[in-house]
Scaffold this motif. Structure first.
Motif, short mmCIF file in Angstrom:
data_model
loop_
_atom_site.label_atom_id
_atom_site.label_comp_id
_atom_site.label_asym_id
_atom_site.label_seq_id
_atom_site.Cartn_x
_atom_site.Cartn_y
_atom_site.Cartn_z
N ARG A 298 0.89 -1.18 0.10
CA ARG A 298 0.17 -0.12 0.20
C ARG A 298 0.93 1.44 -0.01
N PHE A 299 2.12 0.93 -0.10
CA PHE A 299 3.04 2.21 -0.20
C PHE A 299 3.76 2.10 -1.50
N SER A 300 4.62 2.95 -1.94
CA SER A 300 5.18 3.06 -3.22
C SER A 300 6.87 3.16 -3.02
N ASP A 301 7.37 2.90 -3.95
CA ASP A 301 8.93 2.97 -3.98
C ASP A 301 9.49 4.18 -3.31
N PHE B 114 4.47 13.51 -15.97
CA PHE B 114 3.66 14.30 -14.73
C PHE B 114 3.88 13.88 -13.43
N GLY B 115 5.34 13.38 -13.22
CA GLY B 115 5.92 13.07 -12.08
C GLY B 115 5.26 13.65 -10.76
N PRO B 116 5.81 13.47 -9.67
CA PRO B 116 7.16 12.84 -9.35
C PRO B 116 7.15 11.28 -9.42
N ASP B 117 5.76 10.89 -8.75
CA ASP B 117 5.88 9.16 -8.69
C ASP B 117 4.63 8.82 -9.32
N TYR B 118 4.48 7.51 -9.26
CA TYR B 118 3.42 6.87 -9.89
C TYR B 118 2.08 7.31 -9.09
N GLU B 119 2.24 7.29 -7.70
CA GLU B 119 1.32 7.50 -7.04
C GLU B 119 0.44 8.86 -7.05
N SER B 120 1.19 9.93 -7.26
CA SER B 120 0.79 11.14 -7.58
C SER B 120 0.07 11.14 -8.84
N ILE B 121 0.53 10.59 -9.96
CA ILE B 121 -0.07 10.23 -11.34
C ILE B 121 -1.62 9.71 -11.07
N GLY B 122 -1.68 8.58 -10.17
CA GLY B 122 -2.68 7.98 -9.97
C GLY B 122 -3.82 8.59 -9.13
N GLN B 123 -3.10 9.73 -8.41
CA GLN B 123 -4.15 10.57 -7.70
C GLN B 123 -4.78 11.59 -8.71
N ARG B 124 -4.02 12.01 -9.72
CA ARG B 124 -4.56 12.82 -10.72
C ARG B 124 -5.56 12.38 -11.85
N LEU B 125 -5.44 11.08 -11.76
CA LEU B 125 -6.12 10.23 -12.65
C LEU B 125 -7.77 10.11 -12.00
N ALA B 126 -7.65 10.03 -10.66
CA ALA B 126 -8.67 10.01 -9.80
C ALA B 126 -9.50 11.34 -10.01
#
Lengths: 353, 162
Positions: A298-301, B114-126
């Motif tokens: 549930r966390f990222s790299d 769109f960096g900086p990481d995949y999580e931020s991109i996922g949030q923007r997709l949401a």
């Protein structure tokens, strides 16, 4: 994350030192002992350093302790607090130099070598950076809950729960006494994990004590249970609800939770961790340690750190997961032990990207 | 309690860890009150393995729980025929509840833009999904998903962004 003995829980212990000194424990021997020197290396000082961003200001605090030859108690070697690059105070051994802004005069004074200066120096107001920093430290929530000790009884109120949360009842009472609206947040959280929850009551059971009761409803049926009758996992839901509500009511908080996945059903772990991450997204900071793949995933790299050490004589090495080569299958490399064992040995197989 | 399987919910099956992080970020973009309706399952370790896993395990789950939607999150490796190939292997009775989404090439290209990481991109997709906008979904790496996304939005918006 890291193998057993790699130093994950020690991160919590180090944070607890900062928390305790901000809560007023200023005698060095109450915070660190000679046994705390790694592998008995008493010739090097133990140093605690912390860098925090609060209200767009960077706070840097450090305190170092030494054990002179023949002494049985550690003493302060040096200490300082710097805000946005400007020192608030510095200290070498017993001598403290207090810097002040504006018209205030600088001051020099001495403090017993066995006392830490931070809890002693008086803050001027709630806007004083010293107050802001100390308040942040004393409000830290450091958790390693032991559900069997949590009975839901209270004879006091607190906003500073103990690590094992055996004072859950006091925390619940303290939070609602100070911030009654926090009940809404607790209720909202708990109804997602226990949809049949009706309410939580905290009635008086003596002249000075209360005991939590949890009521459930399913259509016309209701069931009232004492808090102590909840399962261990359900008590963890309760702790999480209070963490979320506290951060919302009087945060930003730093919450360090040692293995938050303990006692939880496997299909709950991911939701549980994500709910905490969501709660701390806009303010505060949530740090978890875990061995559980569901929690780790549930966390990222970018926000996962791997702790490792070769043996008990060597220091822990902390590496961001993003700097390690995991071949796209984090859980596979954890289950096989490849990642953590090769890190401990310093092998190149899982070296830097 | 985990996800309620007897109410509408979404399972995301990521191909790898990068896709898992995108999916986690998507959940971070959902209000906590609704995020239990979506669950990210462990990465399969490649799109062929993901498809095998879907056939051997998730098809049964979808038939048992008819309110389950499944999103297969894969990397297309610049081969858009992969979508039609995958879709052909999904039984007709389930095809309306299975969605195939993913980056055209490497998700790393998305991170660069769109960096900086995949999580931020996922949030923007949401956020795009919530607002009905498509700035990120229109990125060259993602715009081939727009038809599938429209279909998915019909299910997901009332569930996650009511």
């Amino acid at each position: 994350m890291g193998r057993n003995g790699s130093g994950k829980s020690t991160v919590g212990l180090a944070l607890e030192v900062f928390q305790q000194l901000a809560r007023g424990t200023n005698r060095v021997r109450q915070l660190v002992k000679p046994e705390d020197f790694t592998a008995g290396r008493v010739q090097s000082p133990i140093r605690f350093e912390l860098e925090i961003e609060l209200d767009a200001k960077i706070y840097e605090y450090s305190v170092a302790f030494e054990l002179p030859f023949g002494f049985r108690e550690l003493r302060v070697f040096e200490e300082r607090l710097i805000v946005d690059g400007r020192p608030l105070y510095t200290r070498e051994a017993a001598k403290v130099h207090l810097f002040r802004a504006g018209q205030e005069k600088e001051a020099n004074f001495s403090v017993d070598w066995h006392l830490i200066a931070l809890p002693i120096i008086q803050e001027q107001s709630k806007k004083d950076p010293l107050y802001i920093f100390k308040n942040y430290l004393r409000q830290m929530v450091i958790l390693q809950p032991i559900p069997s000790l949590m009975d839901g009884n209270s004879d006091d109120v607190t906003l500073q729960p103990s690590k094992d949360v055996k004072d859950f009842g006091n925390w619940f009472s303290g939070l609602l006494a100070e911030y009654p609206a926090a009940y809404g947040k607790i209720d909202e959280y708990l109804k997602q994990v226990m949809p049949d929850l009706k309410d939580i009551k905290n009635p008086l059971v003596g002249s000075d004590s209360r005991s939590l009761e949890v009521q459930f409803e399913d259509g016309p049926r209701t069931l009232k249970l004492p808090f102590s009758a909840l399962s261990w996992g359900e008590k963890c839901f309760m702790v999480s609800a209070l963490v979320v509500a506290s951060n919302s009511a009087y945060g930003p908080l730093l919450c360090f939770w040692d293995e938050p996945d303990n006692h939880l059903a496997i299909d709950e772990v991911g939701h549980f961790v994500m709910a905490l991450r969501q709660a701390f997204q806009s303010e505060g900071q949530f740090i978890a340690t875990s061995h559980n793949p569901e929690a780790i995933q549930r966390f990222s790299d970018q926000n996962t750190f791997v702790l490792s050490r070769n043996n008990h004589f060597e220091p822990t090495v902390v590496r961001p997961l993003s700097e390690l080569h995991v071949n796209g299958d984090l859980v596979g490399s954890l289950v096989s032990g490849d990642l953590l064992s090769s890190l401990a040995r310093g092998d190149a197989g899982y070296g830097h990207k | 309690m985990g996800t309620n399987n007897y109410r509408a919910h979404v399972h995301i099956l990521p191909e790898d860890d990068a896709d898992r992080e995108l999916a986690n970020g998507f959940i971070l973009g959902v209000l906590p009150a609704y995020s239990r309706a979506i669950q990210v399952l462990p990465p399969a370790g490649g799109w062929i393995k993901l498809l095998d896993e879907f056939r051997s395990f998730h098809m049964l789950g979808m038939r048992t729980f008819p309110l389950r939607q499944v999103v297969l999150l894969i990397d297309f490796d610049d081969d858009l025929n992969r979508v039609s190939w995958i879709k052909r292997s999904i039984p007709e009775d389930l095809s309306g509840r299975v969605f195939v989404l993913g980056a055209l090439g490497e998700p790393e290209d998305l991170r660069k833009d769109f960096g900086p990481d995949y999580e931020s991109i996922g949030q923007r997709l949401a956020e795009d999904c919530r607002d009905g906008t498509s700035p990120i979904w229109n990125h060259p790496q993602l715009r081939h998903n727009l038809c599938e996304l429209d279909r998915l939005r019909q299910y997901v918006r009332p569930l996650l962004f009511p």
